[in-house]
Design an enzyme around this catalytic site. Structure first.
Site, PDB file in Angstrom:
ATOM      1  CG  ASP A 212      -1.586   0.950   1.597  1.00 38.73           C
ATOM      2  OD1 ASP A 212      -2.754   1.598   0.213  1.00 38.73           O
ATOM      3  OD2 ASP A 212      -2.142   1.703   2.735  1.00 38.73           O
TER       4      ASP A 212
ATOM      5  CG  ASP B 233      -1.627   7.190   0.426  1.00 37.52           C
ATOM      6  OD1 ASP B 233      -0.546   7.710   0.320  1.00 37.52           O
ATOM      7  OD2 ASP B 233      -2.086   7.994   0.385  1.00 37.52           O
TER       8      ASP B 233
ATOM      9  CG  ASP C  43      -1.639   2.515   6.705  1.00 33.42           C
ATOM     10  OD1 ASP C  43      -2.436   2.120   5.412  1.00 33.42           O
ATOM     11  OD2 ASP C  43      -2.033   3.329   7.418  1.00 33.42           O
TER      12      ASP C  43
END
Length: 180
Positions: A7, A9, A126
């Site tokens: 991922d 961000d 995250d």
């Protein structure tokens, strides 16, 4: 082929609650830049899978996204690293888009284009949506505590088998450690 899916961000760069709308708002996590370089040196193809709903919400355009990604490439380059491909979903959350995580569409596209099965391919994120998309596509879900990761670990009911690391660098340490 050694492949890893990341991922963007919260994994490569600092997360922002109000979205990253300009290159100036994109702030790298230096240890993640180093981790990508280590993955490159070890022969991994590094691919991003990122929801970019700012496009669908009319907050940014493609030119701005490209400039943000150019800053990311430049930041990685300072550490000798690179990403091989960026897959993104521009759709807003309310569209029901199959490419948008937690749906597995981006991961299926990666598997198709890389001509590989995602079994045992690490997918680092995250947020719960990152983990759900990885699981749905048959990849190996990894949660990092950067970005929203600490909150995700605390608040979400994570599926069984999710590995958790402090950050991308610590996961890469484990991944690249010699087998005993």
């Amino acid at each position: 082929m050694k492949l890893i899916i990341l991922d963007r961000d919260g994994v490569l760069n600092e997360e922002r609650e109000d979205f990253i709308k300009t290159p100036e708002e994109w702030v790298p996590i230096d240890s993640s830049m180093q981790a990508v370089s280590r993955l490159n040196e070890a022969g991994y193809r590094v691919v991003l899978a990122t929801n970019q709903s700012g496009i669908g919400r009319g907050m940014i355009d493609m030119d701005t996204l490209n400039r943000i990604h150019q800053k990311m490439h430049n930041s990685l380059g300072r550490f000798g690293g690179w990403v091989d491909a960026i897959f993104f979903c521009p759709d807003a959350p309310d569209t029901g888009s199959y490419c948008r995580k937690p749906n597995p569409g981006m991961f299926e596209d990666i598997a198709s284009r890389c001509e590989t099965d995602l079994a045992d391919v690490p997918a680092v994120g995250d947020k719960l949506a990152d983990i759900q998309a990885a699981k749905a596509a048959g990849a190996r879900p990894i949660l990092v505590r950067t970005g929203y990761g600490r909150q995700t670990e605390k608040d979400e009911d994570l599926p069984d088998g999710v590995e958790i690391y402090d950050d991308l660098y610590s996961f890469v340490d484990e991944l690249l450690a010699p087998s005993s």
